[in-house]
Design a protein around this motif. Structure first.
Motif, PDB file in Angstrom:
ATOM      1  N   LEU A 282      78.874  22.142  36.841  1.00 61.62           N
ATOM      2  CA  LEU A 282      78.391  20.951  37.533  1.00 61.62           C
ATOM      3  C   LEU A 282      79.413  19.835  37.366  1.00 61.62           C
ATOM      4  O   LEU A 282      79.788  19.494  36.239  1.00 61.62           O
ATOM      5  CB  LEU A 282      77.040  20.512  36.977  1.00 61.62           C
ATOM      6  N   GLY A 283      79.861  19.297  38.479  1.00 60.60           N
ATOM      7  CA  GLY A 283      80.894  18.278  38.408  1.00 60.60           C
ATOM      8  C   GLY A 283      80.585  17.045  39.245  1.00 60.60           C
ATOM      9  O   GLY A 283      80.043  17.160  40.353  1.00 60.60           O
ATOM     10  N   GLU A 284      80.921  15.893  38.722  1.00 62.99           N
ATOM     11  CA  GLU A 284      80.768  14.640  39.460  1.00 62.99           C
ATOM     12  C   GLU A 284      82.016  14.372  40.280  1.00 62.99           C
ATOM     13  O   GLU A 284      83.135  14.433  39.770  1.00 62.99           O
ATOM     14  CB  GLU A 284      80.522  13.481  38.497  1.00 62.99           C
TER      15      GLU A 284
ATOM     16  N   THR B 117      89.034  22.983  30.439  1.00 66.36           N
ATOM     17  CA  THR B 117      89.537  21.705  30.964  1.00 66.36           C
ATOM     18  C   THR B 117      88.390  20.788  31.381  1.00 66.36           C
ATOM     19  O   THR B 117      87.213  21.150  31.314  1.00 66.36           O
ATOM     20  CB  THR B 117      90.485  21.951  32.144  1.00 66.36           C
ATOM     21  N   ASP B 118      88.768  19.606  31.835  1.00 70.77           N
ATOM     22  CA  ASP B 118      87.777  18.561  32.085  1.00 70.77           C
ATOM     23  C   ASP B 118      87.230  18.528  33.501  1.00 70.77           C
ATOM     24  O   ASP B 118      86.396  17.683  33.829  1.00 70.77           O
ATOM     25  CB  ASP B 118      88.373  17.183  31.745  1.00 70.77           C
ATOM     26  N   GLY B 119      87.700  19.412  34.369  1.00 71.98           N
ATOM     27  CA  GLY B 119      87.189  19.397  35.728  1.00 71.98           C
ATOM     28  C   GLY B 119      88.006  20.279  36.659  1.00 71.98           C
ATOM     29  O   GLY B 119      88.844  21.068  36.210  1.00 71.98           O
ATOM     30  N   TRP B 120      87.777  20.126  37.934  1.00 66.04           N
ATOM     31  CA  TRP B 120      88.441  20.937  38.946  1.00 66.04           C
ATOM     32  C   TRP B 120      88.522  20.135  40.241  1.00 66.04           C
ATOM     33  O   TRP B 120      87.890  19.090  40.382  1.00 66.04           O
ATOM     34  CB  TRP B 120      87.678  22.243  39.170  1.00 66.04           C
ATOM     35  N   THR B 121      89.298  20.638  41.164  1.00 61.59           N
ATOM     36  CA  THR B 121      89.366  19.989  42.476  1.00 61.59           C
ATOM     37  C   THR B 121      88.784  20.916  43.532  1.00 61.59           C
ATOM     38  O   THR B 121      88.905  22.133  43.455  1.00 61.59           O
ATOM     39  CB  THR B 121      90.804  19.611  42.874  1.00 61.59           C
TER      40      THR B 121
ATOM     41  N   CYS C 269      86.594  16.631  40.755  1.00 59.51           N
ATOM     42  CA  CYS C 269      85.273  16.809  40.163  1.00 59.51           C
ATOM     43  C   CYS C 269      85.390  16.804  38.642  1.00 59.51           C
ATOM     44  O   CYS C 269      86.041  17.688  38.064  1.00 59.51           O
ATOM     45  CB  CYS C 269      84.651  18.115  40.636  1.00 59.51           C
ATOM     46  N   LEU C 270      84.775  15.845  38.018  1.00 63.18           N
ATOM     47  CA  LEU C 270      84.762  15.736  36.565  1.00 63.18           C
ATOM     48  C   LEU C 270      83.615  16.568  36.016  1.00 63.18           C
ATOM     49  O   LEU C 270      82.448  16.365  36.382  1.00 63.18           O
ATOM     50  CB  LEU C 270      84.600  14.268  36.147  1.00 63.18           C
ATOM     51  N   LYS C 271      83.929  17.516  35.145  1.00 67.88           N
ATOM     52  CA  LYS C 271      82.906  18.437  34.623  1.00 67.88           C
ATOM     53  C   LYS C 271      81.857  17.686  33.815  1.00 67.88           C
ATOM     54  O   LYS C 271      82.174  16.934  32.902  1.00 67.88           O
ATOM     55  CB  LYS C 271      83.563  19.523  33.772  1.00 67.88           C
ATOM     56  N   ARG C 272      80.587  17.904  34.176  1.00 70.32           N
ATOM     57  CA  ARG C 272      79.479  17.264  33.483  1.00 70.32           C
ATOM     58  C   ARG C 272      78.625  18.245  32.691  1.00 70.32           C
ATOM     59  O   ARG C 272      78.041  17.882  31.673  1.00 70.32           O
ATOM     60  CB  ARG C 272      78.591  16.520  34.487  1.00 70.32           C
ATOM     61  N   ASN C 273      78.561  19.498  33.164  1.00 67.27           N
ATOM     62  CA  ASN C 273      77.704  20.465  32.467  1.00 67.27           C
ATOM     63  C   ASN C 273      78.062  21.874  32.924  1.00 67.27           C
ATOM     64  O   ASN C 273      78.681  22.058  33.972  1.00 67.27           O
ATOM     65  CB  ASN C 273      76.225  20.197  32.767  1.00 67.27           C
TER      66      ASN C 273
ATOM     67  N   PRO D   9      74.677  10.158  40.980  1.00 66.02           N
ATOM     68  CA  PRO D   9      76.081  10.194  41.366  1.00 66.02           C
ATOM     69  C   PRO D   9      76.400  11.416  42.227  1.00 66.02           C
ATOM     70  O   PRO D   9      75.680  12.418  42.142  1.00 66.02           O
ATOM     71  CB  PRO D   9      76.808  10.277  40.018  1.00 66.02           C
ATOM     72  N   PRO D  10      77.446  11.345  43.041  1.00 70.36           N
ATOM     73  CA  PRO D  10      77.785  12.503  43.870  1.00 70.36           C
ATOM     74  C   PRO D  10      78.231  13.671  43.003  1.00 70.36           C
ATOM     75  O   PRO D  10      79.169  13.553  42.217  1.00 70.36           O
ATOM     76  CB  PRO D  10      78.933  11.978  44.750  1.00 70.36           C
ATOM     77  N   MET D  11      77.541  14.812  43.139  1.00 71.65           N
ATOM     78  CA  MET D  11      77.848  15.957  42.290  1.00 71.65           C
ATOM     79  C   MET D  11      77.896  17.246  43.102  1.00 71.65           C
ATOM     80  O   MET D  11      77.144  17.405  44.063  1.00 71.65           O
ATOM     81  CB  MET D  11      76.826  16.091  41.155  1.00 71.65           C
ATOM     82  N   ILE D  12      78.774  18.135  42.690  1.00 66.82           N
ATOM     83  CA  ILE D  12      78.947  19.433  43.314  1.00 66.82           C
ATOM     84  C   ILE D  12      78.853  20.507  42.243  1.00 66.82           C
ATOM     85  O   ILE D  12      79.324  20.318  41.119  1.00 66.82           O
ATOM     86  CB  ILE D  12      80.313  19.516  44.035  1.00 66.82           C
TER      87      ILE D  12
END
Length: 200
Positions: free
Chosen positions: A149-151, A77-81, A134-138, A57-60
């Motif tokens: 790491l975010g998707e 929180t669950d992610g960032w922009t 970006c949804l936080k994954r790790n 998946p696209p990840m940044i």
């Protein structure tokens, strides 16, 4: 053009000088990261330690010092922009990288507009032509910095920067970061901490 650039290179390169190991990788992209919770505290942090880490998946990945105010918001929180500013937003970009969100509301101070994301709690920045959710994954603790790491679960762009259904970097006119200096697509346009008035 490629042949001309080769001809400009010296016939024999001099021996390299050994330097202290450092992260002298450049140019780096410059982005404004929106973090926090729209129903609570939100903030903007300027990030140049950012990169693509996966395409499917696209990840940044972004790296942030634990001492930064935004680090706590990212942890909670669950992610960032990721919001890509243009070279015309140099002042705002430098301001967000040299001021702490602990003592100032950067959105209000810069007349920037937080807009709700669709999948995460962090805000996007309306005035930036390109935004990603970006949804936080790790999270990885690496030393001086933690890497988040975010998707990329959503991508948005204003029509003016789209060509043939794709984002046109030439129309976005993004900035890069080159060891304390900001550059546009070809020129040095300012230095870190010197573009925005420290006194506010």
């Amino acid at each position: 053009q490629h042949e001309k650039s080769i001809r400009k290179m010296p016939k024999k390169m001099p021996d390299k000088i050994s330097l202290k190991p450092d992260v002298d990788l450049f140019p780096l992209p410059v982005v404004l990261v929106g973090c926090g919770n729209m129903s609570g505290g939100i903030n903007i942090i300027t990030i140049s330690w950012i990169g693509v880490i996966c395409s499917s998946p696209p990840m940044i990945g972004i790296s942030v010092r634990p001492q930064r105010h935004s680090h706590r918001l990212l942890m909670e929180t669950d992610g960032w922009t990721v919001n890509i500013p243009t070279e015309y937003q140099l002042y705002e970009t430098d301001f967000c990288g040299t001021r702490s969100g602990k003592s100032i509301d950067k959105f209000s101070a810069l007349n920037l507009t937080p807009i709700p994301s669709r999948y995460i709690t962090a805000p996007m920045i309306k005035e930036c032509p390109v935004s990603m959710e970006c949804l936080k994954r790790n999270t990885l603790s690496l030393g001086s910095h933690d890497m988040f790491l975010g998707e990329v679960v959503a991508l948005y762009a204003v029509p003016d920067v789209i060509t043939d259904n794709e984002i046109d970097a030439g129309k976005v006119r993004p900035m890069t970061y080159n060891i304390w200096d900001y550059w546009n697509m070809g020129n040095n346009i300012g230095s870190f901490g010197k573009c925005s008035d420290k006194k506010g």
